[in-house]
Design a protein around this motif. Structure first.
Motif, PDB file in Angstrom:
ATOM      1  N   MET A 119       4.370  49.229  45.705  1.00 15.60           N
ATOM      2  CA  MET A 119       5.048  47.624  45.339  1.00 15.60           C
ATOM      3  C   MET A 119       5.913  46.941  46.009  1.00 15.60           C
ATOM      4  SD  MET A 119       6.399  49.428  41.886  1.00 15.60           S
ATOM      5  CE  MET A 119       7.760  48.433  41.188  1.00 15.60           C
ATOM      6  N   PHE A 145       8.946  51.232  45.246  1.00 15.92           N
ATOM      7  CA  PHE A 145       8.760  51.503  43.729  1.00 15.92           C
ATOM      8  C   PHE A 145       9.998  50.402  43.304  1.00 15.92           C
ATOM      9  CE2 PHE A 145       7.710  55.605  45.573  1.00 15.92           C
ATOM     10  CZ  PHE A 145       6.385  55.351  45.403  1.00 15.92           C
ATOM     11  N   HIS A 148      12.884  45.239  41.752  1.00 16.86           N
ATOM     12  CA  HIS A 148      12.282  43.742  42.097  1.00 16.86           C
ATOM     13  C   HIS A 148      12.944  42.685  41.386  1.00 16.86           C
ATOM     14  CE1 HIS A 148      10.711  44.870  38.187  1.00 16.86           C
ATOM     15  NE2 HIS A 148      10.307  45.808  38.512  1.00 16.86           N
ATOM     16  N   ALA A 200       0.228  45.621  36.340  1.00 12.62           N
ATOM     17  CA  ALA A 200       0.849  46.614  35.533  1.00 12.62           C
ATOM     18  C   ALA A 200       1.477  45.857  34.016  1.00 12.62           C
ATOM     19  CB  ALA A 200       2.167  47.163  36.246  1.00 12.62           C
ATOM     20  N   LEU A 207      12.802  44.541  32.017  1.00 13.36           N
ATOM     21  CA  LEU A 207      12.376  44.374  33.368  1.00 13.36           C
ATOM     22  C   LEU A 207      12.564  45.705  34.159  1.00 13.36           C
ATOM     23  CD1 LEU A 207      12.045  42.301  35.656  1.00 13.36           C
ATOM     24  CD2 LEU A 207      14.292  41.520  35.555  1.00 13.36           C
ATOM     25  N   LEU A 209      12.019  48.561  32.628  1.00 11.31           N
ATOM     26  CA  LEU A 209      11.264  49.754  32.236  1.00 11.31           C
ATOM     27  C   LEU A 209       9.854  49.902  33.017  1.00 11.31           C
ATOM     28  CD1 LEU A 209      10.761  51.853  29.980  1.00 11.31           C
ATOM     29  CD2 LEU A 209       9.373  49.906  28.775  1.00 11.31           C
ATOM     30  N   LYS A 210       9.618  51.082  33.376  1.00  9.30           N
ATOM     31  CA  LYS A 210       8.495  51.436  34.267  1.00  9.30           C
ATOM     32  C   LYS A 210       7.333  51.142  33.419  1.00  9.30           C
ATOM     33  CE  LYS A 210       6.200  55.174  36.701  1.00  9.30           C
ATOM     34  NZ  LYS A 210       5.935  56.435  36.902  1.00  9.30           N
ATOM     35  N   HIS A 211       6.103  50.799  34.028  1.00  2.72           N
ATOM     36  CA  HIS A 211       4.795  50.752  33.553  1.00  2.72           C
ATOM     37  C   HIS A 211       4.105  51.863  32.825  1.00  2.72           C
ATOM     38  CE1 HIS A 211       4.249  51.994  37.460  1.00  2.72           C
ATOM     39  NE2 HIS A 211       4.754  50.749  38.058  1.00  2.72           N
ATOM     40  N   ARG A 214      -0.597  50.974  35.664  1.00  2.00           N
ATOM     41  CA  ARG A 214      -0.610  50.178  36.825  1.00  2.00           C
ATOM     42  C   ARG A 214      -1.940  50.369  37.767  1.00  2.00           C
ATOM     43  NH1 ARG A 214      -1.202  53.892  39.609  1.00  2.00           N
ATOM     44  NH2 ARG A 214       0.050  55.305  40.275  1.00  2.00           N
ATOM     45  N   TYR A 216      -4.618  48.572  41.272  1.00  2.00           N
ATOM     46  CA  TYR A 216      -4.930  47.667  42.246  1.00  2.00           C
ATOM     47  C   TYR A 216      -6.036  46.841  42.027  1.00  2.00           C
ATOM     48  CZ  TYR A 216      -1.611  50.127  45.396  1.00  2.00           C
ATOM     49  OH  TYR A 216      -0.543  50.918  45.764  1.00  2.00           O
TER      50      TYR A 216
HETATM   51  C1  HEM Z   1       9.359  47.014  35.698  1.00  2.00           C
HETATM   52  C2  HEM Z   1       9.755  48.014  36.548  1.00  2.00           C
HETATM   53  C3  HEM Z   1       8.961  48.912  37.379  1.00  2.00           C
HETATM   54  C4  HEM Z   1       9.407  50.194  37.867  1.00  2.00           C
HETATM   55  C5  HEM Z   1      10.622  50.912  37.161  1.00  2.00           C
HETATM   56  C6  HEM Z   1       8.183  50.811  38.629  1.00  2.00           C
HETATM   57  C7  HEM Z   1       8.397  52.137  39.166  1.00  2.00           C
HETATM   58  C8  HEM Z   1       7.434  52.735  39.646  1.00  2.00           C
HETATM   59  C9  HEM Z   1       7.370  54.067  40.232  1.00  2.00           C
HETATM   60  C10 HEM Z   1       8.370  54.975  40.171  1.00  2.00           C
HETATM   61  C11 HEM Z   1       6.132  54.146  40.950  1.00  2.00           C
HETATM   62  C12 HEM Z   1       5.519  55.627  41.382  1.00  2.00           C
HETATM   63  C13 HEM Z   1       5.027  56.406  40.445  1.00  2.00           C
HETATM   64  C14 HEM Z   1       3.534  55.931  39.977  1.00  2.00           C
HETATM   65  O1  HEM Z   1       2.710  55.593  40.758  1.00  2.00           O
HETATM   66  O2  HEM Z   1       3.567  55.606  38.730  1.00  2.00           O
HETATM   67  C15 HEM Z   1       5.373  53.046  41.012  1.00  2.00           C
HETATM   68  C16 HEM Z   1       4.266  52.812  41.509  1.00  2.00           C
HETATM   69  C17 HEM Z   1       3.461  51.581  41.106  1.00  2.00           C
HETATM   70  N1  HEM Z   1       3.953  50.495  40.535  1.00  2.00           N
HETATM   71 FE1  HEM Z   1       5.480  50.241  39.661  1.00  2.00          FE
HETATM   72  N2  HEM Z   1       7.341  49.898  38.798  1.00  2.00           N
HETATM   73  C18 HEM Z   1       7.760  48.792  37.902  1.00  2.00           C
HETATM   74  C19 HEM Z   1       7.028  47.573  38.021  1.00  2.00           C
HETATM   75  C20 HEM Z   1       5.796  47.376  38.511  1.00  2.00           C
HETATM   76  C21 HEM Z   1       5.090  46.033  38.482  1.00  2.00           C
HETATM   77  C22 HEM Z   1       5.729  44.582  37.697  1.00  2.00           C
HETATM   78  C23 HEM Z   1       4.111  46.277  39.186  1.00  2.00           C
HETATM   79  C24 HEM Z   1       2.780  45.431  39.130  1.00  2.00           C
HETATM   80  C25 HEM Z   1       2.817  43.981  39.241  1.00  2.00           C
HETATM   81  C26 HEM Z   1       3.888  47.509  39.679  1.00  2.00           C
HETATM   82  C27 HEM Z   1       2.815  48.250  40.198  1.00  2.00           C
HETATM   83  C28 HEM Z   1       2.914  49.666  40.612  1.00  2.00           C
HETATM   84  C29 HEM Z   1       1.666  50.270  41.403  1.00  2.00           C
HETATM   85  C30 HEM Z   1       0.246  49.364  41.716  1.00  2.00           C
HETATM   86  C31 HEM Z   1       2.030  51.363  41.772  1.00  2.00           C
HETATM   87  C32 HEM Z   1       1.163  52.381  42.307  1.00  2.00           C
HETATM   88  C33 HEM Z   1       1.768  52.452  43.938  1.00  2.00           C
HETATM   89  C34 HEM Z   1       0.805  53.785  44.626  1.00  2.00           C
HETATM   90  O3  HEM Z   1       1.139  54.872  44.350  1.00  2.00           O
HETATM   91  O4  HEM Z   1      -0.074  53.339  45.106  1.00  2.00           O
HETATM   92  N3  HEM Z   1       5.062  48.278  39.214  1.00  2.00           N
HETATM   93  N4  HEM Z   1       6.154  51.921  40.174  1.00  2.00           N
END
Ligand code: HEM
Length: 224
Positions: A119, A145, A148, A200, A207, A209-211, A214, A216
């Motif tokens: 992210m 992570f 944002h 995602a 805003l 709360l984790k997805h 999610r 690519y």
């Molecule tokens: C809303 C709050 C958000 C939180 C708290 C959050 C948190 C996280 C966390 C902890 C991870 C690592 C664990 C996992 O792979 O699931 C992650 C991965 C990821 N998040 Fe988020 N995220 C948020 C929003 C978003 C948004 C808005 C997007 C896209 C527009 C996004 C896209 C991704 C992607 C693509 C990964 C995978 C990264 C990888 O391992 O290659 N996330 N996110």
């Protein structure tokens, strides 16, 4: 010299005199004789091409309206992720990109231009519909992570020009428009060819709360 030779000599001499007179008269009369018209030395000017500037090509997202309803023909391109639980629609003209996202959730949906990994440095657009009110935020993720925060909280600008959304039958749809190049340091340009994105969606309108899902993907735009 005998008589015969004298006659021959006179004959040749008078013939030479006659020829010289002809040449001289030809030279002096040349100016008055009409010259054949010369072949044009300047090439015929090329037929001007159809005016290309000032006549922009038709927009690629004809009839786009940010009403939260994705109509047939409103977007030129689309891609489904998560077995169709998240769908991304897009089109562009010379200045703007028009995006629709629809996910199987009553929570938030988001897309981000992200040329890197995870992210970090993702230029996000995050939207939800709560009690009929649509919120669409221009965000920028500072870490792998998150967090944002909105661009405007980081010293940038909100570059979502128009937006709308609906929530119905367990799906949330958000549509928005922004410039291909906003000039904001917290946005990435969207260009011709491939643009890597992340997408995602989350289960609630929050805003932070984790997805729940999610991934690519990419947005491909035609040559400008
Ligand atoms: C809303 C709050 C958000 C939180 C708290 C959050 C948190 C996280 C966390 C902890 C991870 C690592 C664990 C996992 O792979 O699931 C992650 C991965 C990821 N998040 Fe988020 N995220 C948020 C929003 C978003 C948004 C808005 C997007 C896209 C527009 C996004 C896209 C991704 C992607 C693509 C990964 C995978 C990264 C990888 O391992 O290659 N996330 N996110």
């Amino acid at each position: 010299m005998d008589k015969c030779a004298l006659i021959k000599y006179l004959y040749i001499a008078s013939a030479l005199l006659f020829l010289s007179a002809l040449v001289i008269s030809g030279l002096s009369c040349g100016e008055s004789a009409p010259e054949p018209s010369p072949a044009p030395s300047v090439p015929t000017p090329a037929i001007p091409e159809e005016p290309s500037s000032g006549t922009p090509p038709p927009p690629l997202s004809a009839g786009w309206t940010p009403d939260g309803l994705i109509g047939g023909g409103e977007y030129l391109s689309e891609m489904a992720y998560a077995n169709g639980d998240y769908e991304l629609f897009w089109g562009s003209d010379q200045q703007y990109i028009y995006i629709g996202m629809r996910a199987k959730t009553s929570g938030w949906v988001a897309v981000a231009v992200q040329p890197g990994n995870r992210m970090k440095d993702a230029d996000m657009v995050f939207g939800y519909v709560e009690d009929g009110e649509v919120t669409v935020l221009d965000l920028y993720s500072t870490g792998d992570f998150g967090p944002h925060p909105p661009d405007i909280e980081q010293g940038g600008t909100d570059d979502i020009i128009e937006y709308g959304g609906t929530e119905a039958d367990g799906y949330t749809t958000i549509e928005f428009k922004r410039a291909l190049a906003t000039g904001d340091q917290y946005d990435h340009d969207v260009s011709s060819g491939k643009n890597q994105i992340i997408w995602a969606f989350g289960a609630r309108d929050n805003l932070n709360l984790k997805h729940s899902q999610r991934g690519y993907g990419e947005i491909v735009l035609p040559p400008g």
